[in-house]
Motif scaffolding. Structure first.
Motif, PDB file in Angstrom:
ATOM      1  N   SER A  90     -61.489 -27.740  41.361  1.00  0.00           N
ATOM      2  CA  SER A  90     -60.075 -27.425  40.881  1.00  0.00           C
ATOM      3  C   SER A  90     -59.650 -26.272  41.527  1.00  0.00           C
ATOM      4  CB  SER A  90     -59.830 -27.455  39.471  1.00  0.00           C
ATOM      5  OG  SER A  90     -59.923 -28.773  39.088  1.00  0.00           O
ATOM      6  N   ARG A  91     -60.361 -25.292  41.218  1.00  0.00           N
ATOM      7  CA  ARG A  91     -60.056 -23.709  41.772  1.00  0.00           C
ATOM      8  C   ARG A  91     -59.736 -23.739  43.409  1.00  0.00           C
ATOM      9  NH1 ARG A  91     -63.868 -22.434  37.862  1.00  0.00           N
ATOM     10  NH2 ARG A  91     -65.574 -22.312  39.445  1.00  0.00           N
ATOM     11  N   ALA A  92     -60.660 -24.545  44.055  1.00  0.00           N
ATOM     12  CA  ALA A  92     -60.437 -24.505  45.710  1.00  0.00           C
ATOM     13  C   ALA A  92     -59.176 -25.268  45.814  1.00  0.00           C
ATOM     14  CB  ALA A  92     -61.719 -25.280  46.136  1.00  0.00           C
ATOM     15  N   LEU A  93     -58.872 -26.181  45.196  1.00  0.00           N
ATOM     16  CA  LEU A  93     -57.389 -26.816  45.235  1.00  0.00           C
ATOM     17  C   LEU A  93     -56.371 -25.953  44.899  1.00  0.00           C
ATOM     18  CD1 LEU A  93     -58.349 -30.343  43.918  1.00  0.00           C
ATOM     19  CD2 LEU A  93     -58.212 -29.512  46.550  1.00  0.00           C
ATOM     20  N   GLY A  94     -56.509 -24.725  44.513  1.00  0.00           N
ATOM     21  CA  GLY A  94     -55.501 -23.866  43.887  1.00  0.00           C
ATOM     22  C   GLY A  94     -55.120 -23.944  42.311  1.00  0.00           C
ATOM     23  N   LEU A  95     -56.029 -24.794  41.473  1.00  0.00           N
ATOM     24  CA  LEU A  95     -55.578 -24.829  40.066  1.00  0.00           C
ATOM     25  C   LEU A  95     -56.664 -24.171  39.388  1.00  0.00           C
ATOM     26  CD1 LEU A  95     -54.351 -28.705  40.352  1.00  0.00           C
ATOM     27  CD2 LEU A  95     -53.155 -26.444  39.921  1.00  0.00           C
ATOM     28  N   GLY A  96     -56.741 -22.759  39.119  1.00  0.00           N
ATOM     29  CA  GLY A  96     -57.610 -22.136  38.374  1.00  0.00           C
ATOM     30  C   GLY A  96     -57.216 -22.139  37.016  1.00  0.00           C
ATOM     31  N   LEU A  97     -57.615 -21.335  36.055  1.00  0.00           N
ATOM     32  CA  LEU A  97     -57.531 -21.033  34.780  1.00  0.00           C
ATOM     33  C   LEU A  97     -56.155 -20.503  34.412  1.00  0.00           C
ATOM     34  CD1 LEU A  97     -58.157 -21.222  31.679  1.00  0.00           C
ATOM     35  CD2 LEU A  97     -59.439 -19.093  32.165  1.00  0.00           C
ATOM     36  N   ASP A  98     -55.783 -19.639  35.643  1.00  0.00           N
ATOM     37  CA  ASP A  98     -54.566 -18.842  35.425  1.00  0.00           C
ATOM     38  C   ASP A  98     -53.219 -19.881  35.569  1.00  0.00           C
ATOM     39  OD1 ASP A  98     -55.679 -16.392  35.268  1.00  0.00           O
ATOM     40  OD2 ASP A  98     -55.496 -15.856  37.178  1.00  0.00           O
ATOM     41  N   GLU A  99     -53.388 -20.552  36.609  1.00  0.00           N
ATOM     42  CA  GLU A  99     -52.624 -21.777  36.634  1.00  0.00           C
ATOM     43  C   GLU A  99     -52.346 -22.738  35.371  1.00  0.00           C
ATOM     44  OE1 GLU A  99     -53.177 -19.906  40.121  1.00  0.00           O
ATOM     45  OE2 GLU A  99     -54.814 -21.171  39.183  1.00  0.00           O
ATOM     46  N   PHE A 100     -53.525 -22.969  34.936  1.00  0.00           N
ATOM     47  CA  PHE A 100     -53.639 -23.915  33.627  1.00  0.00           C
ATOM     48  C   PHE A 100     -52.846 -23.172  32.539  1.00  0.00           C
ATOM     49  CE2 PHE A 100     -56.895 -25.731  35.981  1.00  0.00           C
ATOM     50  CZ  PHE A 100     -56.842 -27.281  35.706  1.00  0.00           C
ATOM     51  N   LEU A 101     -53.174 -21.772  32.308  1.00  0.00           N
ATOM     52  CA  LEU A 101     -52.522 -21.274  31.168  1.00  0.00           C
ATOM     53  C   LEU A 101     -51.124 -20.931  31.363  1.00  0.00           C
ATOM     54  CD1 LEU A 101     -55.538 -18.361  30.654  1.00  0.00           C
ATOM     55  CD2 LEU A 101     -54.767 -20.583  29.452  1.00  0.00           C
ATOM     56  N   ARG A 102     -50.643 -20.681  32.676  1.00  0.00           N
ATOM     57  CA  ARG A 102     -49.192 -20.266  33.019  1.00  0.00           C
ATOM     58  C   ARG A 102     -48.216 -21.622  32.700  1.00  0.00           C
ATOM     59  NH1 ARG A 102     -46.605 -21.749  37.287  1.00  0.00           N
ATOM     60  NH2 ARG A 102     -48.521 -21.895  38.627  1.00  0.00           N
ATOM     61  N   LEU A 103     -49.072 -22.901  33.094  1.00  0.00           N
ATOM     62  CA  LEU A 103     -48.303 -24.310  32.894  1.00  0.00           C
ATOM     63  C   LEU A 103     -48.561 -24.761  31.410  1.00  0.00           C
ATOM     64  CD1 LEU A 103     -49.344 -25.723  36.253  1.00  0.00           C
ATOM     65  CD2 LEU A 103     -46.839 -25.091  35.866  1.00  0.00           C
ATOM     66  N   ASP A 104     -49.368 -24.169  30.625  1.00  0.00           N
ATOM     67  CA  ASP A 104     -49.754 -24.845  29.457  1.00  0.00           C
ATOM     68  C   ASP A 104     -50.233 -26.038  29.452  1.00  0.00           C
ATOM     69  OD1 ASP A 104     -50.059 -24.661  26.671  1.00  0.00           O
ATOM     70  OD2 ASP A 104     -47.987 -25.204  26.021  1.00  0.00           O
ATOM     71  N   ARG A 105     -51.077 -26.354  30.626  1.00  0.00           N
ATOM     72  CA  ARG A 105     -51.636 -27.901  30.865  1.00  0.00           C
ATOM     73  C   ARG A 105     -52.999 -27.383  30.974  1.00  0.00           C
ATOM     74  NH1 ARG A 105     -47.325 -28.363  29.018  1.00  0.00           N
ATOM     75  NH2 ARG A 105     -45.656 -29.927  29.247  1.00  0.00           N
ATOM     76  N   GLY A 106     -53.660 -28.508  30.602  1.00  0.00           N
ATOM     77  CA  GLY A 106     -55.116 -28.671  31.007  1.00  0.00           C
ATOM     78  C   GLY A 106     -55.414 -30.244  31.333  1.00  0.00           C
ATOM     79  N   MET A 107     -56.729 -30.393  32.144  1.00  0.00           N
ATOM     80  CA  MET A 107     -57.177 -31.481  32.255  1.00  0.00           C
ATOM     81  C   MET A 107     -58.535 -31.482  31.257  1.00  0.00           C
ATOM     82  SD  MET A 107     -55.002 -32.740  34.233  1.00  0.00           S
ATOM     83  CE  MET A 107     -55.887 -34.675  34.328  1.00  0.00           C
ATOM     84  N   LEU A 108     -58.441 -32.761  30.453  1.00  0.00           N
ATOM     85  CA  LEU A 108     -59.350 -32.456  29.368  1.00  0.00           C
ATOM     86  C   LEU A 108     -60.286 -33.877  29.429  1.00  0.00           C
ATOM     87  CD1 LEU A 108     -57.178 -31.755  25.964  1.00  0.00           C
ATOM     88  CD2 LEU A 108     -58.425 -30.098  27.681  1.00  0.00           C
ATOM     89  N   VAL A 109     -61.455 -33.791  29.081  1.00  0.00           N
ATOM     90  CA  VAL A 109     -62.525 -34.930  29.356  1.00  0.00           C
ATOM     91  C   VAL A 109     -62.211 -36.067  28.079  1.00  0.00           C
ATOM     92  CG1 VAL A 109     -65.039 -35.896  29.372  1.00  0.00           C
ATOM     93  CG2 VAL A 109     -64.106 -33.779  30.512  1.00  0.00           C
ATOM     94  N   VAL A 110     -61.846 -37.180  28.749  1.00  0.00           N
ATOM     95  CA  VAL A 110     -61.941 -38.182  27.638  1.00  0.00           C
ATOM     96  C   VAL A 110     -62.997 -39.139  27.626  1.00  0.00           C
ATOM     97  CG1 VAL A 110     -59.361 -38.196  27.082  1.00  0.00           C
ATOM     98  CG2 VAL A 110     -60.102 -39.647  28.780  1.00  0.00           C
ATOM     99  N   ARG A 111     -63.915 -39.260  28.838  1.00  0.00           N
ATOM    100  CA  ARG A 111     -64.832 -40.070  29.093  1.00  0.00           C
ATOM    101  C   ARG A 111     -65.695 -39.671  30.151  1.00  0.00           C
ATOM    102  NH1 ARG A 111     -66.336 -45.190  27.746  1.00  0.00           N
ATOM    103  NH2 ARG A 111     -67.460 -46.545  29.196  1.00  0.00           N
TER     104      ARG A 111
END
Length: 144
Positions: A43-64
């Motif tokens: 995800s970080r290599a794709l430009g989606l690190g923790l800062d982006e998740f926090l800024r957007l107030d979104r995260g990808m959560l494991v369901v399975r």
């Protein structure tokens, strides 16, 4: 190299004593941690690190998680954990596949698939994937 799919994102792993269980092989809980590390690194290599998740107030959560443990890893071995995004519905969810290989003998030790849903971090509720997620994860999507 016998990867299940083309062009994986690869995390290199060196098995240390801290990864072993009482049977002197890698504990299954450690493998789950490696899946998480690999997903974050990709995800970080794709430009989606923790800062982006926090800024957007979104995260990808494991369901399975689905994990097939095929062979054991031992201390001192060098491993490669590959991942691919294999599904992204553009709305709420995505799925990754993983393959853990021991390059020394080209043995696959583990295959896994993880399904994630997008959630609003502040509430924990499922929410639509932001455009940044759709674009970056979608760009990395590997067709079967």
């Amino acid at each position: 190299m016998s990867w299940r799919r083309p062009a994986p994102f690869v995390l290199d792993i060196e098995v240390g004593a801290e990864h072993l269980d009482e049977f002197a092989h890698v504990n299954n809980v450690v493998y789950v941690g490696w899946l998480e590390q690999c997903a974050w690194a990709h995800s970080r290599a794709l430009g989606l690190g923790l800062d982006e998740f926090l800024r957007l107030d979104r995260g990808m959560l494991v369901v399975r998680h689905e994990i097939d443990y095929l062979a054991a890893a031992r201390e001192g071995e060098r491993l490669e954990l590959g991942t691919w995004i294999v599904e992204c519905d553009g709305r709420l969810s995505l799925s990754r596949e993983f393959q853990l290989r021991r390059p020394a003998d080209d043995v696959t030790l583990l295959r896994a698939r993880t399904r994630f849903v997008c959630a609003e971090l502040s509430s924990g509720r499922p929410r639509r994937l932001p455009a940044e997620f759709v674009e970056r994860y979608g760009r990395a999507l590997v067709k079967a």
